[in-house]
Design an enzyme around this catalytic site. Structure first.
Site, short mmCIF file in Angstrom:
data_model
loop_
_atom_site.label_atom_id
_atom_site.label_comp_id
_atom_site.label_asym_id
_atom_site.label_seq_id
_atom_site.Cartn_x
_atom_site.Cartn_y
_atom_site.Cartn_z
NE ARG A 1 13.85 26.10 24.82
CZ ARG A 1 14.14 26.40 25.63
NH1 ARG A 1 14.07 25.88 27.14
NH2 ARG A 1 13.72 28.10 25.02
CE LYS B 1 9.47 25.26 27.83
NZ LYS B 1 9.66 25.44 29.39
CB CYS C 1 17.64 33.22 37.09
SG CYS C 1 16.28 33.73 36.05
CB CYS D 1 11.25 28.39 35.44
SG CYS D 1 11.41 29.54 34.17
FE1 SRM Z 1 12.47 28.72 32.47
C1 SRM Z 1 13.81 31.25 31.18
C2 SRM Z 1 15.36 28.44 34.39
C3 SRM Z 1 11.50 25.37 33.16
C4 SRM Z 1 9.13 29.15 31.47
N1 SRM Z 1 13.94 29.68 32.66
C5 SRM Z 1 14.83 30.98 32.01
C6 SRM Z 1 16.23 30.98 32.30
C7 SRM Z 1 16.78 30.43 31.24
C8 SRM Z 1 16.12 32.22 32.31
C9 SRM Z 1 16.94 33.54 30.91
O1 SRM Z 1 15.75 33.27 30.24
O2 SRM Z 1 17.94 33.67 31.09
C10 SRM Z 1 15.95 30.19 33.91
C11 SRM Z 1 17.75 29.65 34.09
C12 SRM Z 1 18.19 30.34 35.42
C13 SRM Z 1 18.80 29.94 35.98
O3 SRM Z 1 19.42 30.87 36.20
O4 SRM Z 1 18.96 28.11 36.11
C14 SRM Z 1 14.82 29.24 33.06
N2 SRM Z 1 13.14 26.40 33.50
C15 SRM Z 1 14.13 26.95 35.01
C16 SRM Z 1 14.74 25.59 35.48
C17 SRM Z 1 16.01 25.31 35.47
C18 SRM Z 1 13.51 25.59 36.49
C19 SRM Z 1 13.89 24.87 37.69
O5 SRM Z 1 14.25 25.10 38.34
O6 SRM Z 1 13.84 23.48 36.75
C20 SRM Z 1 13.58 24.52 33.78
C21 SRM Z 1 14.69 23.97 32.97
C22 SRM Z 1 14.26 23.18 32.22
C23 SRM Z 1 14.77 23.04 31.13
O7 SRM Z 1 15.97 22.12 31.36
O8 SRM Z 1 14.81 23.39 30.49
C24 SRM Z 1 12.63 26.10 33.36
N3 SRM Z 1 10.58 26.82 32.08
C25 SRM Z 1 10.28 26.14 33.21
C26 SRM Z 1 9.25 25.64 32.28
C27 SRM Z 1 8.70 24.71 33.75
C28 SRM Z 1 8.31 23.70 31.80
O9 SRM Z 1 8.43 23.42 31.23
O10 SRM Z 1 7.85 22.33 32.10
C29 SRM Z 1 8.49 26.74 32.09
C30 SRM Z 1 7.33 27.28 31.98
C31 SRM Z 1 6.17 26.23 30.79
C32 SRM Z 1 6.60 27.14 29.76
O11 SRM Z 1 7.25 27.57 29.13
O12 SRM Z 1 5.40 27.71 29.45
C33 SRM Z 1 9.17 27.94 31.70
N4 SRM Z 1 12.01 30.34 31.24
C34 SRM Z 1 10.42 29.78 30.64
C35 SRM Z 1 9.81 31.11 30.50
C36 SRM Z 1 8.83 31.84 29.65
C37 SRM Z 1 8.54 31.21 28.37
C38 SRM Z 1 7.47 32.67 28.49
O13 SRM Z 1 6.27 30.96 27.21
O14 SRM Z 1 7.41 33.09 27.63
C39 SRM Z 1 11.68 31.77 30.22
C40 SRM Z 1 11.35 33.41 30.15
C41 SRM Z 1 11.85 33.40 28.28
O15 SRM Z 1 11.64 32.51 27.72
O16 SRM Z 1 11.90 34.55 27.68
C42 SRM Z 1 12.40 31.08 30.74
FE1 SF4 Z 2 13.85 32.81 36.52
FE2 SF4 Z 2 12.58 31.05 35.39
FE3 SF4 Z 2 13.19 31.38 38.40
FE4 SF4 Z 2 11.37 33.36 36.57
S1 SF4 Z 2 10.28 31.44 37.07
S2 SF4 Z 2 13.12 33.17 38.02
S3 SF4 Z 2 12.61 33.14 35.26
S4 SF4 Z 2 13.81 30.44 36.91
#
Ligand code: SRM
Ligand code: SF4
Length: 571
Positions: free
Chosen positions: A154, A218, A441, A484
């Site tokens: 990513r 990541k 989300c 997240c």
């Molecule tokens: Fe996240 C999935 C938003 C950082 C762990 N994340 C999602 C999704 C795309 C939901 C989906 O799969 O349909 C969310 C979209 C919500 C929306 O409407 O925008 C979402 N994640 C975000 C963001 C926008 C949160 C924010 O408020 O900033 C961050 C976008 C980062 C980017 O620019 O790429 C975001 N997500 C993170 C982080 C923090 C980080 O990376 O520093 C994590 C935890 C760290 C990690 O990866 O362990 C994170 N997101 C997840 C997960 C769980 C992954 C896993 O290991 O199981 C999901 C669900 C999945 O992938 O199945 C997820």
């Molecule tokens: Fe959505 Fe990520 Fe927040 Fe869960 S932690 S509600 S996947 S944006």
């Protein structure tokens, strides 16, 4: 793919996840996306394309606030896509900014730009008919959204505090190189979104392979003492080691990640493990070794057990390390000591050693939109018109107006003041963060972004009434256990359990090197406030000198520290 490795030795046997079939059959991420774009019967994507568009940086969503009403009216959900841009190190020119600002106002249903905590931005609410023109617009201004989602490397993060400009420039260049190096090589993106006619047979994926990675991956580059990127949430981290002002190499840390599944003890958050030091010129070799090991050894039979943190626990650190050395051709040296001391951004003006000024704006929840009485989006656009240079998006969802010449500082400040972009906010608010959650989300269980602002006001009052209004606690809210909002690395973390209900975690530390443990399960806001009030009261009276909240709750025996998350997180 390089065949010299024993890639089958540590493969998990069993039935592959359907996501693997989707990738395998996708013809290098093409699927039938082109046909789906022409399908006007639905505003969504069908079959495998629902997942494949993620590799192109988009998620299909609907507005959950109106989902039930639409069902009542027998309408399909109001589908749109969320698009996440690729922006290594969070650097964007002000010229590019003006374009995305204009796009958000005119072509998205929410009218906002959402800064993410991985140094980039998202548009929410792009209707299917507008998707192609979005990609064309991004391409025209030198941006893309490739590989910002799904099973790939990513957006690559790097420390955005721009004090030491030469070092930061070097590290940013490396972040960009890493990002480019691990991009999918398929031409599907250009064909589908930019209407380029490319010979299909030219596709090969020398690094990622035809089925890409088993799960998201990541990467960060950190410049100590700042851990603004929250390295322990990441699979692969490079800690910059500087000697006599020169960047000489990196300590390698692997296997961080924060997601869990409620009540599933086979899942756990994990901090990254230190593997040792290597010199600067080997960064691509080492990164390629780690990514290809995860490609080959990661669990493709169970996506909940597929991230690098689980691979590492399954095969063991020593075997993983030997394989890195074998694939990269380098011997890892003992780590060079370094110290981390902060995670937050310095809001306000700061002068770099190159004598240029940087203004960090606090953006609540990273949401840039014009409110009736607060024209945040317009104000930033006005600065972009005047400042012909760069903005930097931070991993705390804030925005830096970067590299301002001395003679432009006053003008920028007056625009910022005119639009209320420089304001008096508490240390507590500056150090709080939430994920997006509702209404966009699809995985959200509880509110986060819409919950946080009022919740902080309540915490601010508790701090003030205990006479510590100037102090802060790293506080984070995340709408579900995917994590997240990085609540697992907070001093106080709320993890969504159901509508209006959260698990309360405490005991992470200030610098983000310790996981927070669950203190109370499935409680509502009134109960949360009551527990936090009690804890803050103790902290204000019983802490030693400048003891931080997270350290206090551990020393006082209120919570046991998580020392070895793979084994003791659920104790
Ligand atoms: Fe996240 C999935 C938003 C950082 C762990 N994340 C999602 C999704 C795309 C939901 C989906 O799969 O349909 C969310 C979209 C919500 C929306 O409407 O925008 C979402 N994640 C975000 C963001 C926008 C949160 C924010 O408020 O900033 C961050 C976008 C980062 C980017 O620019 O790429 C975001 N997500 C993170 C982080 C923090 C980080 O990376 O520093 C994590 C935890 C760290 C990690 O990866 O362990 C994170 N997101 C997840 C997960 C769980 C992954 C896993 O290991 O199981 C999901 C669900 C999945 O992938 O199945 C997820
Ligand atoms: Fe959505 Fe990520 Fe927040 Fe869960 S932690 S509600 S996947 S944006």
């Amino acid at each position: 793919m390089n065949e010299k490795y024993q890639t089958n030795v540590l493969v998990v046997k069993g039935q592959l996840e359907d996501a693997e079939r989707v990738k395998e059959q996708s013809n290098y991420l093409r699927g039938t996306i082109i046909q789906d774009l022409e399908n006007e019967i639905t505003g969504g994507f069908t079959g495998d394309n629902f997942l494949l568009i993620r590799f192109h940086g988009m998620y299909q969503q609907d507005n959950r606030d109106i989902r039930i009403e639409r069902m009542r009216q027998k309408l399909e959900p109001l589908y749109s896509v969320m698009l996440r841009c690729r922006l290594p190190g969070g650097v964007i020119t002000t010229e590019q900014w003006l374009n995305i600002d204009n796009f958000a106002s005119n072509k998205t249903t929410y009218g906002s730009i959402r800064l993410t905590n991985r140094q980039t931005f998202q548009f929410h609410g792009i209707l299917k008919k507008n998707i192609k023109s979005t990609h064309k617009m991004l391409h025209k201004i030198g941006l893309d959204s490739l590989a910002t989602a799904n099973d790939v490397n990513r957006n690559v993060l790097c420390t955005s505090n721009p004090l030491e400009s030469t070092l930061h420039q070097k590290v940013y260049n490396l972040a960009k190189r890493l990002s480019d190096h691990f991009l999918p090589r398929t031409k599907a993106y250009e064909e589908i979104w930019l209407d380029k006619n490319i010979n299909i047979n030219t596709d090969i994926e020398p690094i990622l392979g035809k089925t890409y990675l088993p799960r998201k991956f990541k990467t960060t580059i950190v410049i100590p003492p700042h851990n603004d990127v929250d390295l322990h949430a990441n699979d692969l981290n490079f800690i910059s080691i500087v000697k006599n002002g020169e960047l000489i190499g990196f300590n390698l840390l692997i296997g961080g990640g924060l997601s869990i599944e409620h009540c599933n003890k086979k899942t756990y958050p994990r901090t990254a493990t230190d593997f040792g030091f290597f010199s600067i010129e080997k960064i691509l070799d080492v990164a390629t070794a780690v990514i290809t090991i995860q490609r080959d050894w990661g669990n493709r039979t169970n996506r909940k057990n597929a991230k690098t943190k689980y691979t590492l626990e399954r095969v063991g650190i020593e075997i993983f390390k030997k394989e890195i050395e074998l694939r990269s051709g380098i011997k890892l040296q003992p780590s060079i000591p370094y110290q981390l001391n902060t995670r937050g951004d310095r809001i306000g003006w700061i002068k770099g050693i190159d004598k240029k000024w940087h203004l960090t704006l606090f953006i609540e929840n990273g949401r840039i939109i014009d409110y009736p009485k607060y024209h945040l989006k317009k104000g930033i656009a006005e600065i972009a018109k005047f400042h012909r240079g760069y903005f930097r998006i931070t991993a705390n969802q804030n925005l830096i107006i970067s590299g301002v010449e001395e003679n432009k500082k006053t003008n920028i400040e007056s625009i910022a003041l005119k639009y209320g972009l420089i304001n008096n906010i508490s240390a507590q608010r500056k150090n709080s963060m939430a994920c997006v959650s509702f209404p966009t989300c699809p995985l959200a269980m509880a509110e986060a972004e819409r919950f946080l602002p009022n919740f902080i006001t309540k915490i601010e009052k508790i701090m003030q009434s205990n006479g510590i209004g100037e102090k802060y606690i790293i506080l984070r809210v995340t709408g579900c256990p995917n994590g997240c909002g990085r609540a697992m690395l907070a001093e106080i973390g709320l993890i969504g359990k159901g509508i209006g209900r959260y698990n309360l975690h405490i005991g992470g530390n200030r610098i983000g090197t310790r996981i927070a443990r669950m203190y109370r399960e499935n409680i509502n806001e009134i109960e949360i406030i009551s527990h936090i009030s009690e804890l803050i009261k103790h902290w204000s009276k019983e802490s030693y000198n400048d003891e931080d909240f997270g350290d206090f709750v551990i020393r006082a025996g209120i919570i046991k520290p998580v020392l070895d998350p793979a084994r003791d997180f659920w104790e």
